[in-house]
Motif scaffolding. Structure first.
Motif, mmCIF file in Angstrom:
data_model
loop_
_atom_site.group_PDB
_atom_site.id
_atom_site.type_symbol
_atom_site.label_atom_id
_atom_site.label_comp_id
_atom_site.label_asym_id
_atom_site.label_seq_id
_atom_site.Cartn_x
_atom_site.Cartn_y
_atom_site.Cartn_z
ATOM 1 N N VAL A 5 -16.481 -40.009 1.819
ATOM 2 C CA VAL A 5 -16.609 -41.473 1.782
ATOM 3 C C VAL A 5 -17.542 -41.882 0.645
ATOM 4 O O VAL A 5 -17.293 -42.868 -0.055
ATOM 5 C CB VAL A 5 -17.092 -42.003 3.143
ATOM 6 C CG1 VAL A 5 -17.486 -43.461 3.041
ATOM 7 C CG2 VAL A 5 -16.001 -41.862 4.171
ATOM 8 N N VAL A 44 -16.366 -44.447 -2.300
ATOM 9 C CA VAL A 44 -17.071 -45.709 -2.530
ATOM 10 C C VAL A 44 -17.686 -45.748 -3.928
ATOM 11 O O VAL A 44 -17.592 -46.758 -4.629
ATOM 12 C CB VAL A 44 -18.142 -45.920 -1.445
ATOM 13 C CG1 VAL A 44 -19.030 -47.092 -1.796
ATOM 14 C CG2 VAL A 44 -17.478 -46.166 -0.107
ATOM 15 N N THR A 97 -15.083 -46.467 -6.436
ATOM 16 C CA THR A 97 -14.607 -47.856 -6.365
ATOM 17 C C THR A 97 -15.602 -48.799 -7.027
ATOM 18 O O THR A 97 -15.220 -49.717 -7.759
ATOM 19 C CB THR A 97 -14.380 -48.263 -4.900
ATOM 20 O OG1 THR A 97 -13.561 -47.287 -4.270
ATOM 21 C CG2 THR A 97 -13.697 -49.611 -4.813
ATOM 22 N N ILE A 98 -16.907 -48.558 -6.801
ATOM 23 C CA ILE A 98 -17.923 -49.403 -7.437
ATOM 24 C C ILE A 98 -17.827 -49.280 -8.955
ATOM 25 O O ILE A 98 -17.859 -50.280 -9.683
ATOM 26 C CB ILE A 98 -19.334 -49.011 -6.946
ATOM 27 C CG1 ILE A 98 -19.478 -49.324 -5.457
ATOM 28 C CG2 ILE A 98 -20.399 -49.750 -7.728
ATOM 29 C CD1 ILE A 98 -20.761 -48.824 -4.861
ATOM 30 N N ILE A 108 -14.785 -51.231 -10.120
ATOM 31 C CA ILE A 108 -14.959 -52.680 -10.062
ATOM 32 C C ILE A 108 -15.914 -53.133 -11.173
ATOM 33 O O ILE A 108 -15.745 -54.198 -11.755
ATOM 34 C CB ILE A 108 -15.457 -53.123 -8.664
ATOM 35 C CG1 ILE A 108 -14.366 -52.878 -7.632
ATOM 36 C CG2 ILE A 108 -15.814 -54.600 -8.653
ATOM 37 C CD1 ILE A 108 -14.753 -53.217 -6.212
ATOM 38 N N GLU A 121 -11.798 -57.940 -12.128
ATOM 39 C CA GLU A 121 -10.645 -58.728 -11.670
ATOM 40 C C GLU A 121 -9.731 -57.901 -10.776
ATOM 41 O O GLU A 121 -8.881 -58.440 -10.076
ATOM 42 C CB GLU A 121 -9.874 -59.290 -12.876
ATOM 43 C CG GLU A 121 -9.128 -58.265 -13.705
ATOM 44 C CD GLU A 121 -10.007 -57.611 -14.770
ATOM 45 O OE1 GLU A 121 -11.240 -57.790 -14.718
ATOM 46 O OE2 GLU A 121 -9.449 -56.907 -15.635
ATOM 47 N N LEU A 122 -9.892 -56.585 -10.764
ATOM 48 C CA LEU A 122 -9.068 -55.722 -9.899
ATOM 49 C C LEU A 122 -9.694 -55.519 -8.521
ATOM 50 O O LEU A 122 -9.181 -54.728 -7.730
ATOM 51 C CB LEU A 122 -8.881 -54.356 -10.562
ATOM 52 C CG LEU A 122 -7.707 -54.212 -11.533
ATOM 53 C CD1 LEU A 122 -7.681 -52.810 -12.087
ATOM 54 C CD2 LEU A 122 -6.403 -54.506 -10.830
ATOM 55 N N ALA A 172 -9.826 -56.936 -5.584
ATOM 56 C CA ALA A 172 -9.035 -57.033 -4.347
ATOM 57 C C ALA A 172 -8.163 -55.806 -4.167
ATOM 58 O O ALA A 172 -8.102 -55.213 -3.079
ATOM 59 C CB ALA A 172 -8.189 -58.292 -4.383
ATOM 60 N N LYS A 173 -7.512 -55.402 -5.265
ATOM 61 C CA LYS A 173 -6.618 -54.245 -5.195
ATOM 62 C C LYS A 173 -7.407 -52.965 -4.900
ATOM 63 O O LYS A 173 -6.995 -52.125 -4.101
ATOM 64 C CB LYS A 173 -5.885 -54.120 -6.531
ATOM 65 C CG LYS A 173 -4.558 -53.423 -6.440
ATOM 66 C CD LYS A 173 -3.787 -53.590 -7.727
ATOM 67 C CE LYS A 173 -2.383 -53.086 -7.523
ATOM 68 N NZ LYS A 173 -1.535 -53.342 -8.679
ATOM 69 N N GLN A 198 -10.310 -52.683 -3.412
ATOM 70 C CA GLN A 198 -10.886 -52.642 -2.057
ATOM 71 C C GLN A 198 -9.860 -52.150 -1.047
ATOM 72 O O GLN A 198 -10.192 -51.387 -0.139
ATOM 73 C CB GLN A 198 -11.399 -54.028 -1.670
ATOM 74 C CG GLN A 198 -12.753 -54.326 -2.280
ATOM 75 C CD GLN A 198 -13.171 -55.765 -2.105
ATOM 76 O OE1 GLN A 198 -12.400 -56.592 -1.637
ATOM 77 N NE2 GLN A 198 -14.392 -56.062 -2.495
ATOM 78 N N VAL A 199 -8.595 -52.571 -1.211
ATOM 79 C CA VAL A 199 -7.548 -52.101 -0.293
ATOM 80 C C VAL A 199 -7.330 -50.594 -0.467
ATOM 81 O O VAL A 199 -7.243 -49.840 0.507
ATOM 82 C CB VAL A 199 -6.238 -52.882 -0.531
ATOM 83 C CG1 VAL A 199 -5.120 -52.293 0.287
ATOM 84 C CG2 VAL A 199 -6.425 -54.337 -0.179
ATOM 85 N N MET A 255 -9.530 -48.479 -1.598
ATOM 86 C CA MET A 255 -10.724 -47.805 -1.089
ATOM 87 C C MET A 255 -10.660 -47.662 0.428
ATOM 88 O O MET A 255 -10.999 -46.608 0.976
ATOM 89 C CB MET A 255 -11.972 -48.605 -1.465
ATOM 90 C CG MET A 255 -13.257 -47.961 -1.018
ATOM 91 S SD MET A 255 -14.656 -49.073 -1.090
ATOM 92 C CE MET A 255 -14.573 -49.821 0.511
ATOM 93 N N TRP A 256 -10.169 -48.727 1.087
ATOM 94 C CA TRP A 256 -10.072 -48.667 2.547
ATOM 95 C C TRP A 256 -9.112 -47.550 2.971
ATOM 96 O O TRP A 256 -9.364 -46.835 3.936
ATOM 97 C CB TRP A 256 -9.602 -50.026 3.084
ATOM 98 C CG TRP A 256 -9.025 -49.929 4.437
ATOM 99 C CD1 TRP A 256 -9.717 -49.715 5.588
ATOM 100 C CD2 TRP A 256 -7.658 -49.974 4.787
ATOM 101 N NE1 TRP A 256 -8.842 -49.634 6.633
ATOM 102 C CE2 TRP A 256 -7.575 -49.795 6.157
ATOM 103 C CE3 TRP A 256 -6.490 -50.156 4.044
ATOM 104 C CZ2 TRP A 256 -6.367 -49.787 6.831
ATOM 105 C CZ3 TRP A 256 -5.294 -50.154 4.710
ATOM 106 C CH2 TRP A 256 -5.239 -49.968 6.087
ATOM 107 N N LEU A 257 -8.005 -47.385 2.214
ATOM 108 C CA LEU A 257 -7.054 -46.310 2.538
ATOM 109 C C LEU A 257 -7.747 -44.948 2.397
ATOM 110 O O LEU A 257 -7.591 -44.070 3.258
ATOM 111 C CB LEU A 257 -5.841 -46.406 1.600
ATOM 112 C CG LEU A 257 -4.592 -45.668 2.027
ATOM 113 C CD1 LEU A 257 -4.107 -46.181 3.361
ATOM 114 C CD2 LEU A 257 -3.503 -45.829 0.993
ATOM 115 N N ILE A 276 -10.984 -44.343 2.663
ATOM 116 C CA ILE A 276 -11.960 -44.183 3.746
ATOM 117 C C ILE A 276 -11.250 -43.829 5.050
ATOM 118 O O ILE A 276 -11.701 -42.970 5.809
ATOM 119 C CB ILE A 276 -12.804 -45.470 3.913
ATOM 120 C CG1 ILE A 276 -13.743 -45.632 2.724
ATOM 121 C CG2 ILE A 276 -13.623 -45.424 5.190
ATOM 122 C CD1 ILE A 276 -14.659 -46.816 2.825
#
Lengths: 134, 77
Positions: free
Chosen positions: B30, B34, B37-38, B41, B46-47, B49-50, B52-53, B55-57, B59
């Motif tokens: 995890v 994360v 992803t940071i 971003i 501007e990406l 939203a995409k 975060q989704v 990243m959730w997958l 996690i």
């Protein structure tokens, strides 16, 4: 062309995941009841309930966090994850104390529910159209 | 004191080591998901939203390992 936003993706994931885990609970409790009687039935229901709560919490935390700033997003997602793990350990240790539960039934519904909801997550995310520019 | 003597002096429940191991792997996983992803971003806000989704997958897959690992006392106890 219609685009999804993270909110629609997560509500779809939550709906489909709940549907899948409820069907696993029904199937698992039937199998558990015929294989091990009432302890099997209760075990299967407990396993499915735990899977539903702990799998949905991740999607819910991202859904709530995505409306906030980036720092609050990570705070909620990672803090929620940590809290969830501690609660999961407590739930498991409480369930292990209960005599009238079939452990194999708990494990046998918990693991398919988790793996099945992963498949649902992956399916929904690959089918969703999230715009590259928000 | 050699390794065998140390091992012979150990007492307690082996399952506790299992709980620890079930937490280590997903913790590293995890953390990696994360941190990347940071980074992404920060490069392309501007990406967000995409990412975060996605990243959730990541996690969700990593934590499945932890949940299964912590539930093993039901069949191995």
């Amino acid at each position: 062309m219609k685009f999804d936003n993270p909110q629609t993706v997560f509500t779809k994931v939550l709906k489909l995941g709940t549907l899948l885990i409820v069907s696993i609970a029904i199937l698992g409790s039937a199998i558990g009841f015929f294989a091990a009687g009432l302890p099997g039935l209760f075990g299967a229901l407990a396993g499915a309930a735990i899977a539903l709560v702990f799998v949905s919490l991740t999607a819910l935390s991202v859904l709530v966090g995505s409306k906030l700033s980036l720092g609050a997003f990570y705070g909620i997602v990672l803090g929620g994850w940590l809290l969830k793990m501690v609660l999961f350990m407590i739930a498991i240790s409480v369930l292990l104390q209960i005599e009238d539960l079939n452990g194999v039934a708990v494990f046998g519904t918990l693991v398919p529910s988790i793996l099945g909801s992963l498949a649902v997550d992956a399916y929904v995310v690959t089918k969703s159209k999230i715009p590259a520019v928000s | 004191m050699d390794v065998i003597n140390i091992a012979a002096g150990l007492t307690g429940n082996l399952a506790v080591i299992g709980y620890g191991l079930a937490a280590v792997g997903p913790g590293i996983g995890v953390g990696l998901v994360v941190s990347k992803t940071i980074e992404s971003i920060a490069r392309q806000p501007e990406l967000a939203a995409k990412l975060q989704v996605t990243m959730w997958l990541g996690i969700a897959f990593t934590e499945a390992l932890a949940l299964i690992g912590l539930a093993t006392p039901f069949i191995f106890a």
